[in-house]
Enzyme design. Sequence first.
Site, PDB file in Angstrom:
ATOM      1  N   SER A 107       0.786  -1.235   0.000  1.00 24.63           N
ATOM      2  CA  SER A 107       0.000   0.000   0.000  1.00 24.63           C
ATOM      3  C   SER A 107       0.818   1.285   0.000  1.00 24.63           C
ATOM      4  CB  SER A 107      -0.954   0.016   1.201  1.00 24.63           C
ATOM      5  OG  SER A 107      -2.034  -0.851   0.967  1.00 24.63           O
ATOM      6  N   LYS A 159      -0.070   3.717  -2.687  1.00 25.51           N
ATOM      7  CA  LYS A 159      -1.109   4.744  -2.598  1.00 25.51           C
ATOM      8  C   LYS A 159      -0.526   6.159  -2.524  1.00 25.51           C
ATOM      9  CE  LYS A 159      -4.654   1.765  -0.530  1.00 25.51           C
ATOM     10  NZ  LYS A 159      -4.015   0.541  -0.051  1.00 25.51           N
ATOM     11  N   SER A 181      -5.498   3.733   4.674  1.00 24.15           N
ATOM     12  CA  SER A 181      -5.067   2.804   3.630  1.00 24.15           C
ATOM     13  C   SER A 181      -6.258   2.160   2.922  1.00 24.15           C
ATOM     14  CB  SER A 181      -4.144   1.713   4.208  1.00 24.15           C
ATOM     15  OG  SER A 181      -3.321   1.176   3.200  1.00 24.15           O
TER      16      SER A 181
END
Length: 334
Positions: free
Chosen positions: A119, A122, A174
């Site tokens: 993640s 992101k 997240s």
Amino acid sequence: MTTSITRRFLAHVIRSLTYILWVADLGTGLRPVFYFLIVIYSVLFIGIRNADLGGVINGIILSSGYTPPGEISLERSYPLKSGVQLPPAVSAISAGVFDRGSGKMLFSRLPEEKLAPASTTKLMTALVALELYSPEERVVVPYFCTNIESTKAWLPAEEEFTARDLIYTMLVGSAGDAACALATSKVSYSEFVDKMNQKASVLGMKNTNFVNPIGLDGFKGVHYSTVSDLYLLALASLSNETVQDAVKTKEFKVRSLTSDFTYQVTNTNRFLWEIAGTTGIKTGTTVGAGEVLIYSWQDRDRELVLVVMGSRDRFTDTRNLLNWSLDNYAWKNE
């Protein structure tokens, strides 16, 4: 004949330089003669026939420790290694500690190893989204984004949120559904991913490839990055005011523009509560990636960015590397 002339010329140059260096040796104590005699031995006896005299002289200068005016000796630039402790053992496959002010890498372990970034992806999603949307622009959540296999904020399908709220929800909690919505409302999913890779290229991330905006592993390792590249991504993220603020936000409540839906997300970076000076930035975990963490810390005189990938205990690895770096390096203003 050519070889004889070349050797005769070299002998003349060497003799002249020897006189000059002998005087310099007496006046400065830098001992350049010692280094020059080594070069003489190489040229005359080891058989370097077409010696590059410029290279020879440059080698002597570097050996003596002299730094030409206007140039910086990297070996002597801060932060300087001051301690003798060995670096800590870490569970991470790849790791790096970077001084943001100088760009120096204070610790490295396989920093160019291509691994799944999870993640931390992101962060790039946020940077691209901020180029596509104004902060208050409305973004609709497509139905398929509510069914992705990822951490979610449980955003209702077909409802609208501001781009800013979705960016915060994605970076603080997240939330993959927020990332998915940002990647599909303005352009197609594939176009958004193309923009992510184009942005990576602009940032100099030469060993990175994104195949989705969420951080899912992808098929056969096609979604990858490196510690060195994630450091570049961290620099770009921390230089963006919106992202910089989001990654240090502990809790955030996202609100729908079309209903009474609200959902509060909590930052996945626990160091925001545990370590004074923490300024972000992003966690990541998948089966293929293991535990990933990009972390930033600063005080009045120092600012560090740490990256661990493929870790079994990212927070312990990062904490130990941070403490070791602070204990074993000296900053000019300390």
